[in-house]
Design an enzyme around this catalytic site. Structure first.
Site, PDB file in Angstrom:
ATOM      1  N   THR A 122       0.949  -1.301   0.117  1.00 14.89           N
ATOM      2  CA  THR A 122      -0.117   0.020  -0.098  1.00 14.89           C
ATOM      3  C   THR A 122       0.856   1.339  -0.006  1.00 14.89           C
ATOM      4  OG1 THR A 122      -1.467  -1.082   1.177  1.00 14.89           O
ATOM      5  CG2 THR A 122      -1.820   1.020   1.107  1.00 14.89           C
ATOM      6  N   PHE A 152      -6.439  -6.295  -1.419  1.00 17.89           N
ATOM      7  CA  PHE A 152      -7.332  -5.873  -0.776  1.00 17.89           C
ATOM      8  C   PHE A 152      -7.629  -7.135   0.419  1.00 17.89           C
ATOM      9  CE2 PHE A 152      -8.038  -3.607  -4.565  1.00 17.89           C
ATOM     10  CZ  PHE A 152      -8.050  -2.224  -3.988  1.00 17.89           C
ATOM     11  N   GLU A 155      -6.696 -10.384   6.771  1.00 22.04           N
ATOM     12  CA  GLU A 155      -5.967 -11.406   7.241  1.00 22.04           C
ATOM     13  C   GLU A 155      -7.002 -12.260   7.985  1.00 22.04           C
ATOM     14  OE1 GLU A 155      -3.138  -9.665  10.116  1.00 22.04           O
ATOM     15  OE2 GLU A 155      -2.134  -8.594   8.514  1.00 22.04           O
ATOM     16  N   ASN A 211      -9.853   1.881   2.162  1.00 24.03           N
ATOM     17  CA  ASN A 211      -9.318   1.416   3.619  1.00 24.03           C
ATOM     18  C   ASN A 211      -9.920   2.635   4.511  1.00 24.03           C
ATOM     19  OD1 ASN A 211      -8.363  -1.051   3.234  1.00 24.03           O
ATOM     20  ND2 ASN A 211      -6.391  -0.383   3.708  1.00 24.03           N
ATOM     21  N   PHE A 252     -19.307  -4.319   7.845  1.00 29.16           N
ATOM     22  CA  PHE A 252     -18.498  -3.441   8.657  1.00 29.16           C
ATOM     23  C   PHE A 252     -19.351  -2.358   9.349  1.00 29.16           C
ATOM     24  CE2 PHE A 252     -15.212  -5.047   5.973  1.00 29.16           C
ATOM     25  CZ  PHE A 252     -14.034  -4.823   6.770  1.00 29.16           C
ATOM     26  N   GLY A 256     -17.544  -2.942  17.976  1.00 29.19           N
ATOM     27  CA  GLY A 256     -16.245  -3.521  18.900  1.00 29.19           C
ATOM     28  C   GLY A 256     -15.360  -2.555  19.276  1.00 29.19           C
ATOM     29  N   CYS A 263      -3.374  -2.143   8.890  1.00 25.69           N
ATOM     30  CA  CYS A 263      -3.797  -1.433   7.666  1.00 25.69           C
ATOM     31  C   CYS A 263      -4.772  -0.328   7.983  1.00 25.69           C
ATOM     32  CB  CYS A 263      -4.559  -2.287   6.810  1.00 25.69           C
ATOM     33  SG  CYS A 263      -3.342  -3.531   5.988  1.00 25.69           S
TER      34      CYS A 263
END
Ligand SMILES: NC(=O)c1ccc[n+]([C@@H]2O[C@H](COP(=O)([O-])OP(=O)(O)OC[C@H]3O[C@@H](n4cnc5c(N)ncnc54)[C@H](O)[C@@H]3O)[C@@H](O)[C@H]2O)c1
Length: 432
Positions: A122, A152, A155, A211, A252, A256, A263
């Site tokens: 990136t 994109f 993980e 992002n 999304f 949390g 990232c």
């Protein structure tokens, strides 16, 4: 095709292994001798579901190789992917591009025939221009083409994301190069991935804009959760109600802890820094960064309140310490703030993580890694559910804690508040 990945980290190793699995010859290069030796002996340096199998399978048949020799790998490949890290510069918001430029200089010394040089790292908009400048100061422009192909993958879902990406972005104005890359990605395009060809600068910015947008979405619902807590509303209802609007979408919108990982924190800061260089004020993203940082303070305050601000000799148990489930990545995990905070206040901390003990906490005398959930929870005053690994989703806390008064702070809203109430457990979630 003959490919080499320079930088065998989360991105280089996953994409290298997946490209090999699609039938290409891939050399994964790294400067870390330990990592390369381990990979050659079948030890995978990161935790990523499915990666072990795919690496071993392709290494065995010789399609995937590991090497420390960048020059040799560049010589043997027609497409070179730069996959090194772009962490933030210390005490600055800008991305550290030293790794990218060092690799560029090394590549420039090795090129003898035409190569496509792709940045998967990136990188801020116009970095491709700088890479091109470095290369053309050393070699003829006829010998290379610099392309941006941002990655994109997430993980924990990296293999799936590589094989079934929503889109493949190729930033090049060179038609011949675009054709070659479209053919490289054709197995994924035929499975439904959208392929878009843009200018190189646009591809670089698509990654940062994406992002930053996702970080904004998370921050947005987290702020709404704060309001829900004050107005006795369940934020999950809000997320469903909003998410069913196709213009918004449900992904999304999960509440949390503050967003973390390798990232979002660095990319939101880097885009602001890039914009500053171009005299553009990204007010919204700046506020997102501020809101995320305020969230850490807010949640620490809530946890302190749960403990009635009495920390000494309290036992606090953390279920999961990586920045999210299904990864071993500790970068910018909220636990890096929470655990030192309580440790410094004299609490005793036990933690468990399915990816094992973490070096980050070894310096704290009162922080101990537990081998079992039972051992971690036993006699705790507060249990903090930090990540949503499957093994944390149906626990009998009363039995595990074996103590009368204890509280649970569920940062991922895994458990039902109603059930907890019935069980007479002091339970707190987010925005409920
Ligand atoms: N991790 C993710 O989920 C993810 C997703 C999308 C994009 N990205 C981006 O991809 C890039 C890489 O991220 P990562 O998480 O894979 O990083 P990482 O830190 O896991 O891996 C980088 C690797 O590059 C190696 N390296 C550095 N300099 C080198 C050199 N001169 N020669 C050979 N190897 C060298 C390092 O030893 C390391 O193994 C970053 O720009 C990141 O923002 C990451």
């Amino acid at each position: 095709m003959k490919l080499c990945m320079i930088g065998t980290g989360y991105v280089g190793l996953v994409s290298g292994a997946c490209f090999a699995d699609l039938g290409n010859d891939v050399i994964c290069v790294d400067k870390n001798i330990h990592k390369i030796n381990n990979l050659k002996s079948g030890i995978i340096p990161i935790y990523e579901p499915g990666l072990n199998e795919i690496v071993k399978k392709n290494y065995k048949v010789g399609r995937l190789k590991f090497s420390l020799d960048l020059k040799d790998a560049v010589n043997k490949s027609s497409i070179i992917f730069i996959c090194v890290g772009t962490p933030p510069i210390k005490n600055s918001n800008s991305a550290n591009l030293n790794y990218v430029f060092n690799v560029t200089k090394q590549i420039s010394k090795s090129i003898k025939s035409f190569k496509i040089i792709i940045t998967k790292s990136t990188i801020p908009v116009t970095t491709g221009d700088k890479i091109e400048k470095i290369l053309s100061s050393k070699i003829s422009k006829k010998l290379f083409s610099v392309v941006s192909n941002p990655e994109f993958l997430r993980e924990g879902e990296a293999i799936r994301d590589f094989i079934y990406p929503d889109r493949i972005v190729i930033g090049t104005e060179n038609k011949k190069v675009n054709k070659i890359l479209k053919s490289l990605y054709s197995p994924l395009i035929s499975k439904g991935a959208k392929y878009i060809n843009t200018s190189r600068r646009a591809a670089e910015l698509i990654k940062y804009a994406s992002n930053s947008f996702l970080a904004t979405k998370i921050t947005f619902i987290n702020e709404i959760a704060n309001l829900c807590e004050k107005t006795n509303i369940n934020v999950e209802d809000i997320a469903i109600g909003m998410g069913l609007d196709n213009r918004i979408g449900s992904r999304f919108l999960r509440v949390g802890p503050p967003y973390g990982g390798s990232c979002f924190p660095k990319d939101t800061k880097a885009i602001v820094s890039t914009a500053n260089k171009f005299k553009t004020d990204l007010t919204l993203i700046k506020k997102v960064i501020l809101s995320n940082s305020n969230r850490s303070k807010l949640l620490l305050k809530k946890m302190s309140n749960i403990l009635s601000n009495k920390f000494k000799n309290k036992k606090i148990c953390f279920l999961g310490v990586t920045f999210k489930a299904n990864t071993d990545d500790m970068r910018e995990s909220f636990c890096l703030k929470m655990i030192p905070f309580f440790s410094n206040k004299g609490s005793f901390i036990s933690y468990i993580d399915p990816t094992g003990e973490k070096n980050e906490f070894k310096k704290f005398k009162n922080v101990k890694f537990s081998n079992s959930i039972k051992q971690a929870c036993y006699k705790s005053d507060l249990i903090v559910i930090h990540t949503e690994w499957n093994e944390f989703k149906s626990l009998n806390f009363k039995k595990l804690v074996n103590k009368k008064n204890f509280a649970i702070y569920d940062l991922r809203n895994i458990y039902s508040p109603e059930k907890m109430k019935k069980l007479k457990i002091k339970y707190f979630g987010i925005g409920r």
